[in-house]
Design a protein around this motif. Structure first.
Motif, PDB file in Angstrom:
ATOM      1  N   ARG A 421     -14.672 -15.147  80.780  1.00 10.59           N
ATOM      2  CA  ARG A 421     -13.894 -16.369  80.601  1.00 10.59           C
ATOM      3  C   ARG A 421     -12.694 -16.050  79.710  1.00 10.59           C
ATOM      4  N   VAL A 422     -11.529 -15.936  80.312  1.00  9.41           N
ATOM      5  CA  VAL A 422     -10.314 -15.601  79.574  1.00  9.41           C
ATOM      6  C   VAL A 422      -9.241 -16.639  79.884  1.00  9.41           C
ATOM      7  N   THR A 423      -8.227 -16.694  79.031  1.00 10.44           N
ATOM      8  CA  THR A 423      -7.138 -17.658  79.173  1.00 10.44           C
ATOM      9  C   THR A 423      -5.807 -16.917  79.142  1.00 10.44           C
ATOM     10  N   GLY A 424      -4.950 -17.199  80.116  1.00  9.83           N
ATOM     11  CA  GLY A 424      -3.628 -16.594  80.143  1.00  9.83           C
ATOM     12  C   GLY A 424      -2.672 -17.298  79.206  1.00  9.83           C
ATOM     13  N   LEU A 425      -1.691 -16.572  78.719  1.00  6.46           N
ATOM     14  CA  LEU A 425      -0.691 -17.160  77.828  1.00  6.46           C
ATOM     15  C   LEU A 425       0.079 -18.284  78.518  1.00  6.46           C
ATOM     16  N   ALA A 426       0.204 -18.202  79.834  1.00  6.76           N
ATOM     17  CA  ALA A 426       0.934 -19.233  80.579  1.00  6.76           C
ATOM     18  C   ALA A 426       0.308 -20.609  80.412  1.00  6.76           C
ATOM     19  N   ALA A 427      -0.986 -20.668  80.119  1.00  6.58           N
ATOM     20  CA  ALA A 427      -1.657 -21.954  79.933  1.00  6.58           C
ATOM     21  C   ALA A 427      -1.136 -22.695  78.713  1.00  6.58           C
ATOM     22  N   PHE A 428      -0.425 -21.986  77.833  1.00  7.51           N
ATOM     23  CA  PHE A 428       0.087 -22.593  76.601  1.00  7.51           C
ATOM     24  C   PHE A 428       1.589 -22.873  76.657  1.00  7.51           C
ATOM     25  N   THR A 429       2.252 -22.450  77.711  1.00  4.01           N
ATOM     26  CA  THR A 429       3.705 -22.616  77.769  1.00  4.01           C
ATOM     27  C   THR A 429       4.081 -23.943  78.412  1.00  4.01           C
ATOM     28  N   ARG A 430       5.211 -24.464  78.004  1.00  5.32           N
ATOM     29  CA  ARG A 430       5.725 -25.702  78.575  1.00  5.32           C
ATOM     30  C   ARG A 430       6.965 -25.402  79.424  1.00  5.32           C
ATOM     31  N   HIS A 431       8.058 -25.011  78.771  1.00 11.37           N
ATOM     32  CA  HIS A 431       9.307 -24.729  79.492  1.00 11.37           C
ATOM     33  C   HIS A 431       9.601 -23.245  79.619  1.00 11.37           C
ATOM     34  N   ARG A 432       9.011 -22.452  78.751  1.00  8.00           N
ATOM     35  CA  ARG A 432       9.379 -21.040  78.705  1.00  8.00           C
ATOM     36  C   ARG A 432       8.824 -20.279  79.907  1.00  8.00           C
ATOM     37  N   ARG A 433       9.672 -19.481  80.518  1.00  3.66           N
ATOM     38  CA  ARG A 433       9.263 -18.624  81.623  1.00  3.66           C
ATOM     39  C   ARG A 433       9.629 -17.167  81.343  1.00  3.66           C
ATOM     40  N   ASP A 434      10.074 -16.897  80.099  1.00  2.04           N
ATOM     41  CA  ASP A 434      10.527 -15.555  79.753  1.00  2.04           C
ATOM     42  C   ASP A 434       9.479 -14.738  79.008  1.00  2.04           C
ATOM     43  N   LEU A 435       8.284 -15.294  78.827  1.00  3.50           N
ATOM     44  CA  LEU A 435       7.259 -14.592  78.065  1.00  3.50           C
ATOM     45  C   LEU A 435       6.600 -13.516  78.916  1.00  3.50           C
ATOM     46  N   PRO A 436       6.288 -12.367  78.336  1.00  2.00           N
ATOM     47  CA  PRO A 436       5.609 -11.311  79.093  1.00  2.00           C
ATOM     48  C   PRO A 436       4.182 -11.739  79.407  1.00  2.00           C
ATOM     49  N   PRO A 437       3.583 -11.192  80.480  1.00  2.00           N
ATOM     50  CA  PRO A 437       2.199 -11.552  80.813  1.00  2.00           C
ATOM     51  C   PRO A 437       1.255 -11.128  79.691  1.00  2.00           C
ATOM     52  N   ALA A 438       0.344 -12.015  79.356  1.00  2.00           N
ATOM     53  CA  ALA A 438      -0.584 -11.734  78.257  1.00  2.00           C
ATOM     54  C   ALA A 438      -1.805 -12.622  78.391  1.00  2.00           C
ATOM     55  N   LEU A 439      -2.861 -12.248  77.698  1.00  2.00           N
ATOM     56  CA  LEU A 439      -4.081 -13.039  77.622  1.00  2.00           C
ATOM     57  C   LEU A 439      -4.284 -13.484  76.180  1.00  2.00           C
ATOM     58  N   VAL A 440      -4.755 -14.707  76.000  1.00  5.68           N
ATOM     59  CA  VAL A 440      -5.125 -15.191  74.676  1.00  5.68           C
ATOM     60  C   VAL A 440      -6.640 -15.079  74.591  1.00  5.68           C
ATOM     61  N   LEU A 441      -7.109 -14.094  73.855  1.00  9.49           N
ATOM     62  CA  LEU A 441      -8.539 -13.762  73.832  1.00  9.49           C
ATOM     63  C   LEU A 441      -9.201 -14.247  72.546  1.00  9.49           C
ATOM     64  N   GLY A 442     -10.277 -14.968  72.698  1.00  5.08           N
ATOM     65  CA  GLY A 442     -11.078 -15.380  71.555  1.00  5.08           C
ATOM     66  C   GLY A 442     -12.271 -14.467  71.388  1.00  5.08           C
ATOM     67  N   PHE A 443     -12.685 -14.257  70.138  1.00  4.17           N
ATOM     68  CA  PHE A 443     -13.887 -13.470  69.885  1.00  4.17           C
ATOM     69  C   PHE A 443     -14.810 -14.215  68.925  1.00  4.17           C
ATOM     70  N   GLY A 444     -14.697 -15.552  68.946  1.00  4.31           N
ATOM     71  CA  GLY A 444     -15.536 -16.363  68.064  1.00  4.31           C
ATOM     72  C   GLY A 444     -16.939 -16.545  68.592  1.00  4.31           C
ATOM     73  N   ASP A 445     -17.064 -17.058  69.806  1.00  2.00           N
ATOM     74  CA  ASP A 445     -18.374 -17.445  70.341  1.00  2.00           C
ATOM     75  C   ASP A 445     -18.967 -16.339  71.220  1.00  2.00           C
ATOM     76  N   ILE A 446     -19.071 -15.138  70.677  1.00  2.00           N
ATOM     77  CA  ILE A 446     -19.646 -14.007  71.394  1.00  2.00           C
ATOM     78  C   ILE A 446     -20.155 -13.043  70.337  1.00  2.00           C
ATOM     79  N   ASP A 447     -21.327 -12.464  70.549  1.00  2.48           N
ATOM     80  CA  ASP A 447     -21.853 -11.585  69.513  1.00  2.48           C
ATOM     81  C   ASP A 447     -21.223 -10.193  69.601  1.00  2.48           C
TER      82      ASP A 447
END
Length: 474
Positions: A421-447
């Protein structure tokens, strides 16, 4: 669970229509109630004399019906006991079939979710017991729209001590989560002339609907390595701004000292408002947590925080440290929303703050997340040295930059197929289309063990999306 039916309950369920042959009608009604699972396996029926009196029929009629349905296998009678619905009764039509066991949810690398397995249940049980014992009858009435005074005092003291906030109990309003706080606050600001709210781009898009519902227009502003581009605020036409200065969501950038001052100067000069989302500032690793922006301008900054990251999202405790002129309007809206909120919950959280148990839990989890962050970075360096994560000075998420030519959406989809279960940076953008491809990775709820395996799998997914480039580089 089987239950004992009373005569009045069962009479309401059966609702026999008037007419001849009451025994046949009662027999059919009971049979249908069992088939339709109104009467479940093991449920006890009323005594024949009582049911007969309730239905206005002869007792012998009820006795005959019970005997007939017993012979058909619907009921079972035991000597000296109640007549019950048989566990061997014909399976009722329409009964929900047992649900299959839930499939494993896979490795959860979503940002913003703390380690739910380490929720301090024992501390909360102690705190609730203390809250219930200490609450007087006057505390249990509909309360103050700002929240219980004891809880507000505890929160204010916590904010002064831990966040260097300039506030007191009279300037704290309690609410149930950041979302409710924003839903209360935005109409209050709109009534004061706020028509445009500047927001970070990329940023938390979950706030957008609440902003629009308050009749306020969004003005997304870009970020750079120093945080929000504050020089763009004037031309944006914004009358307020929503920021995450301690650890920008999602990039992890810390708003620089010069930008903090520029932001405060803009708000003071323009009589504008700053909404400071202080969502995970307690989990900072490189040095002591930065003081809240609110401490620089308590008359222009609304500091919003919650227990969601420190404890769990299911703990619906949040707070706002607000300028004095907003307090009464916020309290009025809180009363209109839910009559003032859960007093026992507020007193329990106050007990955690006053006893030091909250601080102890935060210190523990800061160590847990710091160690897990190190594991993530070590695993990445071992399996994919070409991949790097940024934004890790605080919290429990970071941004994983994808290699050039690797499509973000394809990686997110392929990761889901690999039970990640991963989330792309695009899920957080509104107008910007110039951001490089990236993932926003959480490591809280996993051992710790699972995060190693998850990063290994994710590296394989990214390598496959890139045509094996990363594998060849290693």
């Amino acid at each position: 669970m089987a239950q004992d039916w009373t005569t009045s309950d069962l009479a309401l369920v059966l609702a026999l229509p008037a007419g001849p042959r009451p025994g046949e009608r009662l027999q059919a009604a009971l049979r249908d109630a069992i088939r339709q699972d109104v009467l479940g396996d093991g449920d006890a029926l009323p005594a024949t004399r009582e049911l007969a009196a309730e239905l206005g029929v002869a007792r012998g009629t009820v006795v005959h019906v019970y005997e007939q349905l017993g012979a058909e296998g619907y009921l079972v009678a035991r000597a000296g006991g109640r007549t019950r619905v048989s566990s061997r009764a014909v399976p009722p039509r329409g009964r929900a079939q047992p649900r299959p066991a839930a499939a494993p949810r896979g490795a959860d690398l979503r940002p913003g979710v703390p380690d739910l397995r380490r929720f301090p249940a024992g501390d909360w049980a102690w705190a609730y017991a203390r809250a219930v014992r200490s609450a007087g009858s006057h505390d249990l009435d509909y309360g103050d729209g700002r929240g219980h005074p004891t809880a507000r005092e505890a929160v204010a003291g916590h904010l002064r001590r831990v966040r260097a906030a300039a506030t007191d109990a009279d300037h704290v309003v309690l609410c149930q989560g950041f979302a409710q706080g924003l839903a209360l606050l935005l109409p209050v600001l709109a009534a004061r002339g706020v028509r445009v709210l500047a927001v970070e781009d990329p940023g938390d898009r979950a706030v957008d609907d609440a902003v629009r519902a308050a009749g306020i227009e969004l003005a997304p502003l870009p970020l750079d390595a120093h945080g929000l581009r504050t020089e763009l605020l004037h031309e944006s036409g914004a009358h307020a701004v929503l920021v995450t200065p301690a650890h920008q969501s999602p990039t992890g950038v810390v708003l620089s000292a010069s930008r903090r001052l520029e932001l405060v100067e803009w708000a003071t000069r323009s009589a504008a408002w700053i909404i400071e989302d202080d969502y995970d500032s307690e989990f900072r690793y490189d040095r002591q947590p930065l003081g809240a922006l609110q401490g620089l301008a308590p008359d222009r900054v609304i500091l919003v925080g919650s227990a969601s990251k420190a404890h769990a999202p299911g703990v619906r405790i949040a707070w706002m440290a607000v300028p004095g002129e907003l307090v009464d309007d916020l309290a009025t809206r809180r009363i209109a929303a839910d009559r003032g909120g859960p007093v026992i919950d507020q007193l329990a959280f106050a007990a955690l703050l006053e006893s030091g148990r909250h601080d102890k839990h935060v210190r523990t989890m800061r160590g847990v997340y710091a160690a897990r962050r190190a594991i993530v970075l070590q695993t990445l360096a071992r399996v994919s040295p070409g991949l790097t994560m940024t934004g890790l000075v605080a919290g429990f998420h970071g941004v994983l930059r994808l290699p050039p030519g690797v499509p973000e959406d394809e990686v997110v989809a392929a990761a889901a197929d690999a039970s990640l279960r991963v989330t792309g940076l695009a899920a957080f953008t509104r107008h910007r289309r110039d951001l490089p491809p990236a993932l926003v990775l959480g490591f809280g709820d996993i051992d710790d063990e699972a995060v190693v395996e998850a990063i290994q799998r994710l590296a394989s997914v990214i390598a496959a999306a890139g045509g094996g480039v990363l594998s060849r580089e290693r």
